[in-house]
Every structure is written in structure tokens, then in C-alpha cells.
Design an enzyme around this catalytic site. Structure first.
Site, PDB file in Angstrom:
ATOM      1  N   ASP A  45      19.699   0.034  10.228  1.00 18.97           N
ATOM      2  CA  ASP A  45      19.786   1.118   9.255  1.00 18.97           C
ATOM      3  C   ASP A  45      20.027   2.361  10.097  1.00 18.97           C
ATOM      4  O   ASP A  45      19.091   2.895  10.701  1.00 18.97           O
ATOM      5  CB  ASP A  45      18.477   1.234   8.463  1.00 18.97           C
ATOM      6  N   HIS A  46      21.276   2.775  10.167  1.00 15.31           N
ATOM      7  CA  HIS A  46      21.604   3.803  11.163  1.00 15.31           C
ATOM      8  C   HIS A  46      20.870   5.123  10.905  1.00 15.31           C
ATOM      9  O   HIS A  46      20.729   5.935  11.799  1.00 15.31           O
ATOM     10  CB  HIS A  46      23.113   4.009  11.286  1.00 15.31           C
ATOM     11  N   HIS A  93      18.628   3.555   3.232  1.00 14.78           N
ATOM     12  CA  HIS A  93      18.369   4.726   4.069  1.00 14.78           C
ATOM     13  C   HIS A  93      17.232   5.601   3.541  1.00 14.78           C
ATOM     14  O   HIS A  93      16.302   5.943   4.253  1.00 14.78           O
ATOM     15  CB  HIS A  93      19.612   5.627   4.157  1.00 14.78           C
TER      16      HIS A  93
END
Lengths: 517, 337
Positions: free
Chosen positions: A202-203, A265
């Protein structure tokens, strides 16, 4: 009785943790979908940058794989062009590239074709000997999500999930398209890899400023005592984008804002903001607390969805003197699409710390600007002693506000009141600002640099675990179910505005207003 | 933005000058109706200098350092030119990050002292130190560090040294014997010290250390019993000695120093030899090449670190530096033969 004594590995006496970057073991990285956009724009530039900064070990290799037939040299040339184009805030050095490119390899193949996996295994065997990668392999699934399970199962069938060293797999989002599919995918993956070897990326969690939330909360003694329902009135999390779907209309139409942003996110950001302090700062403890928080989020009843969640879709408008199409006018989008390009949700966390405190989360496309921030609105002082000076005259004081800015101007600001100079006791809000970029002038690593390095080092703190993924699907699933059977009167907000009126009304019912970030 | 000369250079007067400076910076904020200036301070950084530029270069470096290490900078320029015995000026060093509306500002105090007034600077500095933050002393006053320093210079140096949490010197081009003598004296008194010649080695040390992290590596570091350090200049400088000291400290490997052909100063090559392998780290221009007789070649970027970059690294290490301590002790042994 004889005792077998294992030789103790020699500790490297030259390491200097005070000045050197974190050490990463030798390894090979296999990227499935290597000719895709993510590899070109993010993964290879991140790896090159890590190599340039000597943050990855000398004994490493990258094996790209996709259907496009390419030789090693052709792959290197293509990647060179991409790295030059997409390298952020960093120089490109021809000599360094030449050295880096020696570690790039390519295996053409189809994920459906068993022979492709044999080719990859052969290549990895060669690399292990030639590059001394110690048999450590990190598989990166940068393919279409529908191939995840298939690819992982094939890795298992071909024995690629075990070897002389560790084997790990990174999986990109979306991790499933609903709770049921996420569970199924987890089951399939666990047939081949243990959970400890699964790195769901999950950047957002790799962003420096999201990591800084933990440092801010748990590294300082002054905020945590206030971090609860006694002092906080509500929390607003905003992730706004000014752009539309930018050619991804086909994908986006299937996903929507709630799935694309809030399920992953933003729910993770909420968990980071609201979680309990871990007893030890390590991957398991941090992730345990995040998961615990997500499990404490109140699951909406179907009849409550209308009250606590708002869907929106942008319509055409003139923005900055230019005509901007509505979502339904975008390429590859159904002209009657019911997809949410905006979603706002009120969550409640049913635990001791947060009971009855609303967490408002909103995200959308074609909003007035690109901004992601978290605003912690503190309660007003118990007695209104002062009036606040504003252009329109005097009014009741505005409560303290702590804003954690994630992008674009990363930082933290605290709004508080100060006496206006001069006679009389009039107050005005002032802001105490910490600007992340300017306080630490050095270039901050991109999220992919951080996350790739973490995966190589075996640190999953910033990756999402199975229980976290399932818990975050659980909290959005009732909304998805209700919306799937609703007929919305879309579009309900013009491009360039802050979203549908219903979203403002959702907050107004609680006596709150969306702040303008 | 800077003030007029403040004389006498008493702490109250100087702090008052700083107060006025911030008020005037705040005026702009009031006019624009939004925050325009952010004041930052993480340490007191005192720089004593005898540079003929009157502290200009030191001042420039502080303004570069403030991006990562915002400080209350105090430049102490010792010069015969000082009109009064001890005088001061205050200024704000500001920079505006690209694309941002707000300036980040650090305050700076420039003190000019005549050589005979330098020993009396202590009480002034005590009053100017930012409370509760570390005090770093960067001594660029080469004459005071010299064996032939005058009584005033020695006393002046002591006055600042006694306030410092950490003292930094740069022994590049200096006699290593004198450097070791000075640092040993300070260290024996419990002072935390650093030499930028050690900091210059980080670019060499990190890639060398990393190759011994590989568990598959056949020849462990302990098997490399011979070290060759190839250096510029006629004799090995402190940097070369630190390199030899660092590499030989763990297992007391044999170290030889070889003069590099050409005029270039600094390190040119480090070679590690075991019975079955030789590893070379060679620097040519902006490229460092790692070459092993048992493996492949790898190139790294190498750029001579600027003083700003070295100081940036050194200011991030405020406590004891165990690696330097070990290398320093062994470098002294190598120097003493």
C-alpha cells in the site's frame, strides 16, 4: 552423545550503523508484468535510485518477465529509457546505469504457460551462482489482479516458493474486489506462501509523512495525552485529486473511489492516526495495533449507509477557462455509469479511546486541488472567554486544529489562538508550522524505494497483513452492497468543486463542516 | 537582513538585536496576512575562524547547513581588523524552499574579535547559546590548532571548547602527528571530537563494508590479512591513516601505505588481500570501481564531498562514534609505527 555445533556466522566488523544506510541482504527480484506501466514508472526508477545511492547490496539482480518477447539487452534498453524519463529528483548517470544494467535480466513468458516458470527457475539458478544472491528471491506481482492467485499457485507448483534462501512475494492493490474475493485470494496465496512471506503493498504507507505520523504520535510526549475522545472533537481525512481518470476509465469504472482509495489507503491512514501505541516498534506489534483498530470500526447497518456514506460523480464543467468532461464523457466509460468518483464516509471507532468521535473520510477526482491531509479538530475550550477577530467582525473562537499534511506540502501545522497586539483582549488564529521538506532538506525517498527496500530487508511494518486487509474490506462492504443496488442521480457535483452537497449535509447533521484544505 | 554593529558585544545587546530582527521579519508577515517566515533552531553552531575573509565562508556554510541542521550560528572571526576589541552583528539566514510561500530562517551572530580579546569571548558566548540544545564547535582557526599557537590563541580555543558538546576539526593537509596529539588531549578530557578527514572516508567505508555482508562470500573479512592504502601526497595523511586504522582494527591486519603516482591528494586505492582473493577499491575521477579477483567489477558514483556535505553528516552524529574511536586508536598505532 555428539552435539552438532553450527558455525556462528562472522559478524561484519566494518558495519557502522551510525553513518551507513540500513543493510539489505543479497537477493534477486523477479518482476511479473515487467513491461507494464508500474515497472517503468515506479519500480525500475526506484531500484536504480537505490543502486545509485548504494542502498542495495552488490549481490542483487532483477529478472523482468512479461509476455513481450525481449532479450536481456532489449529489456535493459527499454528500462534505461524509462528510468531516464521517470526518475524523480535525481540525476541519471551513464556509468552507474551500465553497472546497474549488468544485474538486469529478462525472461519472456506467459503467466498461463508452465514453461515460463521453468525458465524463471533456470534463470534464478544461474543468477544465484553468478551473483551470489544466496538463493533469496522477492517476487513482485505487477500484473493484472485477476492473475494474482494463478501466478502464486504456479510459483508453488514449480517449487519457486522455496530455495536456498528466503522467498517473498509482493502483491499490488487491489487485493480482492470485495471481502469474499479478498478472503479467497488470501486462501490461495497461503497454499504457497506463509503469511510472513506475503507483502501486500500500500504505497500510501510508504510515504515519509505517513510514517511520520507514528513518529509524531509516539515519539513526543505532549500529544498522546490529548489523543482521545476527551479532547478531540472529530477527525477529517481528505484525499483529493484535481485530475480525472486520465485514460483509466475502464479500470476506474469497475473500482470507484470507495474501493480505490478508502478501502485501502485511507482506512490504513485512519488506522495509523487512531491506533493504540505498540508496546515495541516492530512489524508485528505495529500491524497488530493497526489491525485491532480496523476491527474496532463500527460496521454499518444497511439502513445506516445513506446517513453515513455519500457517493458522488463529477459532471462536466469549465475549470480554469477550459471545458472539462464529466466522468460519463470520459473514454471507455459507460455513459450511464453509476461509479462513484467521490466518496465520503463517516466512521466510528467503538473502542475506549474513540467512542462516538466521528472520523470523516472523503476522496474524489476532479476536486479543486490535489491534496491529502488529516485534520484533527480539538474541542473548543469549555468557556468562551474571548471573541475571535475576523474580517467580518468578532465571532466565537475556533478550536485548535492539528493538520498533518501528506501531500503535496508535507508537514504538520497546529492552529491556536493568540492575542492580537494592541489594547483589548482580542484573539486571532496563528499557525505553528513544521514543513517536512524544508526542515530536512535532503531528498526524501519515494514510497516505492522505501517499500522495496523494506521487503528486501524483511521488514513488513509498512505492508498490510491479511487481517488488516480483511478488516478494511469489512468496514466498506456494507456500503458497497447498498450502493450496488442503488440508482444514483449522477452526476451530482461539477468538476472543480469540493463534491456533492449531500457530503456537506452528512457533516452538518453532526454540527460539523468540511474544512477547505 | 542584518543589523548594525553591536558594541559592546554583550549578550543582552546581541539578543535584543536578534529580537528586533525577528520583529522586522514579522512585519512582512503582517502585511501579507499569512505566515511568511518560519524560525528554526536545533543547535548552537559556533565556528571560530581565522580565514582572511572575516568569516564569510563560514557564514556561507552555516547557511547551507541550515537546510538540514537549522541552528543559531555564531561565527567568531578573529582578526586584527576588528575596530573594537569585540563587536557583533546579527543577521537572519533565510531560504525559501522551491515552490513554497514560506521562508525558513535561522539566526546568526557574527562576532569579530581582536586576537587579544579572543580569550575573553567565553562569557559572551555563554549568554548566546540556545537553551537546552547541543553546542557544536567547529574550529576553522588553523593557527590555534597549530603546535606554535600563541598563548591567546590557546586560551581563546579553550574558552569555546569548554562550552561545546562536540568539537569538529578538519585536519586535511595538516601533520597527522599534530592532529592525533591534539585530539588525544581533548578526548582524554572527555570531549567528543571529530575530524572531517574521517568523515571523508564514509564514501569508501560503506561499499567496502557492504561486500562483507554477503553470507555466501567465501572469504570473510577476517581472512584479509594485508591492507594496502594508496594515497596522494608524499606521506599518508590522517585520512589514509584512518582508513588503515579502520580496516586493521578488528583483526590487526598488516597495513602498508603507498604513494600514488601523480599530484592528486586524498585516497586513490584501497586493496585487501587474503590468501586466495584480492579486492581493490579504486577511485578515478568521479567513479569508484570495486574489483575482485573472485568476482565481477562494479562501479559506484564518487564525488569529492564538499565541506558542507561533510559537516551535514558530522552534525547528525552528536554522541560517541565507536567506529571512529577504534579507527583513531589504531591509526595512532600505525603512525607511531
Amino acid at each position: 552423545m555428539s552435539v552438532l555445533v553450527q558455525p556462528v556466522p562472522e559478524v561484519n566488523p566494518l558495519q557502522d550503523a551510525l553513518r551507513f544506510e540500513r543493510r539489505v541482504p543479497p537477493c534477486a527480484i523477479v518482476i511479473f508484468g515487467a513491461s507494464g506501466d508500474l515497472s517503468k514508472r515506479k519500480l525500475l526508477p526506484a531500484l536504480y535510485r537505490l543502486f545509485y545511492e548504494r542502498r542495495i547490496p552488490p549481490n542483487f539482480a532483477v529478472v523482468g518477465s512479461s509476455r513481450t518477447p525481449l532479450s536481456d539487452d532489449e529489456f535493459r534498453e527499454r528500462m534505461k529509457d524509462s528510468v531516464k524519463k521517470f526518475l524523480e529528483d535525481a540525476p541519471f548517470d551513464e556509468d552507474i546505469w551500465t553497472s546497474f544494467a549488468q544485474s538486469l535480466f529478462y525472461v519472456p513468458g506467459d503467466l498461463n504457460n508452465p514453461a515460463s516458470y521453468d525458465d524463471i527457475r533456470n534463470k534464478l539458478d544461474e543468477i544465484e551462482k553468478a551473483h551470489q544472491t544466496a538463493g533469496n528471491v522477492l517476487f513482485y506481482l505487477s500484473t493484472q489482479p485477476s492473475y494474482y492467485a494463478e501466478a502464486v499457485l504456479a510459483l508453488g507448483e514449480h517449487g519457486l516458493n522455496r530455495g536456498n534462501g528466503w522467498r517473498r512475494v509482493i502483491i499490488e492493490k487491489p487485493f480482492g474486489h470485495d471481502l469474499q474475493s479478498a478472503r479467497k485470494l488470501n486462501d490461495e496465496i497461503h497454499k504457497v506462501f506463509d503469511e510472513s512471506a506475503v507483502y501486500r503493498i500500500d504505497h500510501y504507507l510508504g510515504k515519509e509523512t505517513v510514517q511520520n505520523i507514528l513518529a509524531f504520535r509516539f515519539g513526543n510526549g505532549i500529544f498522546e495525552p490529548l489523543w482521545n475522545r476527551r479532547y478531540i472533537d472529530h477527525v477529517q481525512i481528505t484525499a483529493a485529486e484535481s485530475i480525472g481518470v486520465e485514460g483509466r476509465g475502464g479500470y476506474y469504472q469497475e473500482a470507484g473511489a470507495l474501493r480505490d482509495m478508502i478501502q485501502n489507503h485511507l482506512s490504513q491512514v485512519m488506522a495509523t492516526i487512531a491506533m493504540e501505541p505498540p508496546t515495541v516498534f516492530d512489524a508485528n506489534n505495529v500491524r497488530d495495533e493497526r489491525a485491532k483498530l480496523l476491527r474496532a470500526v463500527r460496521i454499518m447497518k444497511p439502513e445506516d449507509v445513506e446517513k453515513f456514506a455519500v457517493a458522488g460523480q463529477y459532471g462536466p464543467a469549465k475549470v480554469g477557462g477550459q471545458d472539462v468532461p464529466g466522468f460519463r464523457q470520459e473514454q471507455s466509460v459507460d455513459p450511464d455509469s453509476q461509479t462513484d468518483t467521490y466518496a465520503a464516509v463517516t466512521f466510528y471507532i467503538d473502542n475506549w479511546r474513540w467512542a462516538d468521535i466521528p472520523f470523516y473520510i472523503r476522496t474524489g477526482k476532479r476536486l479543486p486541488k490535489r491534496v491529502t491531509d488529516i485534520a484533527i479538530q480539538f474541542q473548543a475550550p469549555p468557556l468562551g472567554l474571548f471573541k475571535q477577530e475576523t474580517k467580518g467582525g468578532l465571532r466565537e473562537v475556533r478550536p485548535n486544529l492539528l493538520v498533518l499534511r501528506i501531500q503535496p506540502e508535507e508537514g504538520i501545522s497546529l492552529r491556536f489562538l493568540s492575542k492580537s497586539p494592541g489594547s483589548g483582549m482580542r484573539v486571532r488564529p496563528v499557525s505553528m508550522d513544521f514543513n517536512y521538506g524544508s526542515s530536512f532538506g535532503e531528498r526524501t525517498p519515494t514510497a516505492y524505494e522505501t517499500l522495496l527496500l523494506d521487503a528486501m530487508a524483511g521488514d513488513p511494518t509498512l505492508y498490510t497483513r491479511q487481517d488488516m486487509v480483511e478488516a478494511s474490506w469489512q468496514i466498506v462492504q456494507p456500503i458497497l452492497d447498498v450502493w450496488a443496488h442503488s440508482k444514483f442521480d449522477f452526476p451530482n457535483y461539477p468538476a472543480g468543486s469540493w463534491g456533492p452537497k449531500a457530503s456537506d449535509e452528512m457533516l452538518a447533521r453532526q454540527g460539523h463542516v468540511w474544512r477547505i484544505p | 537582513m542584518s543589523s548594525a554593529v553591536i558594541f559592546p558585544a554583550q549578550p543582552e545587546q546581541i539578543l535584543k538585536g536578534l529580537g528586533k530582527l525577528w520583529t522586522s521579519l514579522g512585519q512582512e508577515e503582517k502585511q501579507q496576512g499569512k505566515p511568511t517566515v518560519l524560525r528554526a533552531c536545533a543547535m548552537t553552531l559556533i565556528v571560530a575562524t581565522d580565514d582572511p575573509d572575516g568569516g564569510f565562508a563560514a557564514s556561507q556554510t552555516i547557511s547551507e547547513l541550515m537546510r538540514e541542521h537549522p541552528s543559531r550560528g555564531i561565527v567568531l572571526a578573529v582578526s586584527e581588523q576588528a575596530e573594537h576589541g569585540l563587536e557583533a552583528r546579527v543577521l537572519a539566514q533565510c531560504w525559501k524552499p522551491f515552490g513554497k510561500a514560506q521562508q525558513i530562517c535561522c539566526e546568526q551572530i557574527e562576532i569579530t574579535a581582536r586576537p587579544d580579546s579572543w580569550p575573553n569571548v567565553g562569557p559572551t558566548l555563554v549568554g548566546l547559546i540556545a537553551a537546552d540544545l547541543p553546542v557544536i564547535f567547529w574550529c576553522r582557526h588553523s593557527a590555534a590548532l597549530n603546535a606554535s599557537a600563541t598563548k591567546e590563541q590557546k586560551a581563546g580555543l579553550e574558552a569555546v571548547l569548554s562550552l561545546a558538546t562536540k568539537t569538529i576539526i578538519d585536519s586535511k593537509g595538516e601533520d597527522p602527528g599534530r592532529t592525533f596529539e591534539l585530539l588525544t588531549k581533548w578526548r582524554n578530557r572527555g570531549r567528543v571530537t571529530a575530524d572531517l578527514e574521517w568523515t571523508r572516508l564514509t564514501q569508501w567505508r560503506e561499499p567496502i563494508a557492504n561486500i562483507f555482508d554477503n553470507p555466501c562470500r567465501e572469504n570473510k573479512f577476517s581472512s584479509f590479512h594485508k591492507i594496502e592504502v594508496v594515497h596522494g601526497g608524499d606521506r599518508p595523511g590522517a585520512c589514509a591513516l584512518y582508513a588503515g586504522g579502520w580496516l586493521s582494527a578488528p583483526y590487526k591486519a598488516e597495513v602498508t601505505f603507498t604513494k600514488a603516482p601523480g599530484e592528486d591528494s586524498g585516497l586513490a586505492r584501497i586493496t585487501l588481500r587474503s590468501d586466495s582473493e584480492q579486492i581493490d577499491f579504486e577511485r578515478k575521477g568521479e567513479c569508484m570501481t570495486l574489483r575482485s579477483t573472485n568476482g565481477r567489477e562494479r562501479k559506484y558514483s564518487y564525488k569529492d564531498a564538499s565541506v558542507d556535505a561533510l559537516m551535514t553528516e558530522e552534525l547528525a552524529v552528536l554522541g560517541q562514534d565507536a567506529a571512529f574511536d577504534a579507527a583513531f586508536a589504531r591509526a595512532q598505532e600505525l603512525w607511531n609505527g
